[in-house]
Motif scaffolding. Structure first.
Motif, PDB file in Angstrom:
ATOM      1  N   ASP A 238       0.805  -1.221   0.000  1.00 19.43           N
ATOM      2  CA  ASP A 238       0.000   0.000   0.000  1.00 19.43           C
ATOM      3  C   ASP A 238       0.841   1.275   0.000  1.00 19.43           C
ATOM      4  O   ASP A 238       0.618   2.165  -0.816  1.00 19.43           O
ATOM      5  CB  ASP A 238      -0.932   0.027   1.223  1.00 19.43           C
ATOM      6  CG  ASP A 238      -2.048  -0.994   1.132  1.00 19.43           C
ATOM      7  OD1 ASP A 238      -2.747  -1.025   0.100  1.00 19.43           O
ATOM      8  OD2 ASP A 238      -2.219  -1.761   2.092  1.00 19.43           O
ATOM      9  N   THR A 239       1.764   1.390   0.950  1.00 17.34           N
ATOM     10  CA  THR A 239       2.453   2.672   1.176  1.00 17.34           C
ATOM     11  C   THR A 239       3.970   2.506   1.241  1.00 17.34           C
ATOM     12  O   THR A 239       4.490   1.398   1.381  1.00 17.34           O
ATOM     13  CB  THR A 239       1.994   3.299   2.511  1.00 17.34           C
ATOM     14  OG1 THR A 239       2.424   2.450   3.579  1.00 17.34           O
ATOM     15  CG2 THR A 239       0.482   3.492   2.553  1.00 17.34           C
ATOM     16  N   MET A 240       4.649   3.644   1.204  1.00 17.75           N
ATOM     17  CA  MET A 240       6.102   3.630   1.374  1.00 17.75           C
ATOM     18  C   MET A 240       6.465   3.114   2.765  1.00 17.75           C
ATOM     19  O   MET A 240       7.491   2.461   2.932  1.00 17.75           O
ATOM     20  CB  MET A 240       6.676   5.040   1.166  1.00 17.75           C
ATOM     21  CG  MET A 240       6.647   5.494  -0.274  1.00 17.75           C
ATOM     22  SD  MET A 240       7.711   4.487  -1.340  1.00 17.75           S
ATOM     23  CE  MET A 240       9.310   5.067  -0.847  1.00 17.75           C
ATOM     24  N   ARG A 241       5.634   3.386   3.726  1.00 21.54           N
ATOM     25  CA  ARG A 241       5.864   2.866   5.080  1.00 21.54           C
ATOM     26  C   ARG A 241       5.934   1.336   5.032  1.00 21.54           C
ATOM     27  O   ARG A 241       6.808   0.723   5.650  1.00 21.54           O
ATOM     28  CB  ARG A 241       4.748   3.336   5.993  1.00 21.54           C
ATOM     29  CG  ARG A 241       4.837   2.818   7.393  1.00 21.54           C
ATOM     30  CD  ARG A 241       3.642   3.295   8.188  1.00 21.54           C
ATOM     31  NE  ARG A 241       3.657   2.725   9.512  1.00 21.54           N
ATOM     32  CZ  ARG A 241       2.631   2.707  10.315  1.00 21.54           C
ATOM     33  NH1 ARG A 241       1.487   3.227   9.947  1.00 21.54           N
ATOM     34  NH2 ARG A 241       2.711   2.174  11.505  1.00 21.54           N
ATOM     35  N   ASP A 242       5.011   0.718   4.292  1.00 25.31           N
ATOM     36  CA  ASP A 242       5.026  -0.733   4.133  1.00 25.31           C
ATOM     37  C   ASP A 242       6.268  -1.185   3.376  1.00 25.31           C
ATOM     38  O   ASP A 242       6.884  -2.201   3.701  1.00 25.31           O
ATOM     39  CB  ASP A 242       3.774  -1.209   3.393  1.00 25.31           C
ATOM     40  CG  ASP A 242       2.490  -0.853   4.111  1.00 25.31           C
ATOM     41  OD1 ASP A 242       2.471  -0.891   5.355  1.00 25.31           O
ATOM     42  OD2 ASP A 242       1.504  -0.522   3.422  1.00 25.31           O
ATOM     43  N   ALA A 243       6.643  -0.429   2.356  1.00 23.01           N
ATOM     44  CA  ALA A 243       7.803  -0.797   1.541  1.00 23.01           C
ATOM     45  C   ALA A 243       9.074  -0.827   2.376  1.00 23.01           C
ATOM     46  O   ALA A 243       9.880  -1.756   2.272  1.00 23.01           O
ATOM     47  CB  ALA A 243       7.959   0.184   0.379  1.00 23.01           C
ATOM     48  N   TYR A 244       9.259   0.176   3.220  1.00 22.97           N
ATOM     49  CA  TYR A 244      10.475   0.237   4.020  1.00 22.97           C
ATOM     50  C   TYR A 244      10.573  -0.885   5.042  1.00 22.97           C
ATOM     51  O   TYR A 244      11.660  -1.187   5.529  1.00 22.97           O
ATOM     52  CB  TYR A 244      10.628   1.607   4.683  1.00 22.97           C
ATOM     53  CG  TYR A 244      11.207   2.618   3.720  1.00 22.97           C
ATOM     54  CD1 TYR A 244      12.535   2.515   3.319  1.00 22.97           C
ATOM     55  CD2 TYR A 244      10.433   3.632   3.188  1.00 22.97           C
ATOM     56  CE1 TYR A 244      13.081   3.413   2.412  1.00 22.97           C
ATOM     57  CE2 TYR A 244      10.966   4.539   2.287  1.00 22.97           C
ATOM     58  CZ  TYR A 244      12.294   4.424   1.905  1.00 22.97           C
ATOM     59  OH  TYR A 244      12.835   5.307   1.014  1.00 22.97           O
TER      60      TYR A 244
END
Length: 187
Positions: free
Chosen positions: A139-145
Motif C-alpha cells: 500500500d504505502t512507502m511505510r510498508d515498503a520500508y
C-alpha cells in the motif's frame, strides 16, 4: 568572538525539543485494490502497468507493448547479457529488469539487483520494463520500508513512471534523466 563562544551562544538559543509523533498510532492508507491504485497513478505519470496474462511470457508481454524495438537486455533471465562498463548500455532500447516490490500510493518500484554491476542500464535505456511479483505490491512507502534492506546489495532505488520534466522552457521533455517509457509488469 571565538568559535567556541559562538557555538555556546547558539546552544543557549536552541528552541525547546519537541517530541516526535508516534507514527505507529496514525492510520495509514490501505487500498481495496492495490493494483488499480498503482495502475491509475503510473498512467498519470506517463507509464503503464500490466498483469501478465495466464500462459503469457514476459517477452510476449513486452513484444505486445513495445512491438518495434532495437537492442533488448533482459536481466530477468538466467545467463543474461553482462556489461564490461557502464557505457555498454548506451544503445539499449528496451531493458527488462526485476523489481523487488511496488508501492500503490506512488507507483514506485524498488530495484536492487545484485547481478547487475552497472546500474546505468536503468537510466540509459529508452524503454524500461520492471517485472514485479504480484504478491509484492504494498500500500504505502511505510510498508515498503519494512521489506527492503538497502545494505543487501549496496545499491537500491525507487523508480516511478517514465522520466520527464517540464522546467526546460516550459516544455514537457520525456526521457530527461531516465527512460522515455516505463512498463511495470506484475507476474
Amino acid at each position: 568572538m571565538s568559535r567556541d563562544a559562538i557555538l555556546a551562544r547558539i546552544r543557549t538559543a536552541r528552541p525547546p525539543a519537541t517530541a516526535l509523533p508516534d507514527i505507529h498510532a496514525l492510520p495509514f492508507v490501505q487500498y481495496d485494490d492495490r493494483y488499480a491504485a498503482f495502475a491509475g497513478l503510473i498512467a498519470n505519470l506517463g507509464g503503464q502497468a500490466l498483469q501478465l496474462a495466464e500462459n503469457q511470457t514476459i517477452r510476449q508481454a513486452v513484444a505486445a507493448h513495445f512491438p518495434a524495438h532495437g537492442r533488448l537486455v533482459d536481466l530477468t533471465q538466467a545467463g543474461h547479457e553482462e556489461a564490461d562498463s557502464p557505457h555498454a548500455w548506451h544503445d539499449v532500447d528496451v531493458a527488462i529488469v526485476p523489481g523487488q516490490l511496488a508501492v500503490a500510493e506512488n507507483a514506485a518500484v524498488w530495484v536492487s539487483t545484485p547481478g547487475n554491476r552497472y546500474r546505468s542500464l536503468y537510466f540509459l535505456t529508452q524503454k524500461l520494463v520492471l517485472v514485479v511479483p504480484r504478491a509484492q505490491l504494498v500500500d504505502t512507502m511505510r510498508d515498503a520500508y519494512r521489506h527492503i534492506r538497502i545494505e543487501e546489495h549496496g545499491f537500491g532505488c525507487f523508480i516511478s513512471g517514465s522520466s520527464r520534466t517540464a522546467d526546460i522552457e516550459q516544455s514537457l521533455v520525456m526521457g530527461a534523466h531516465g527512460a522515455m517509457a516505463a512498463l511495470v509488469l506484475f507476474v
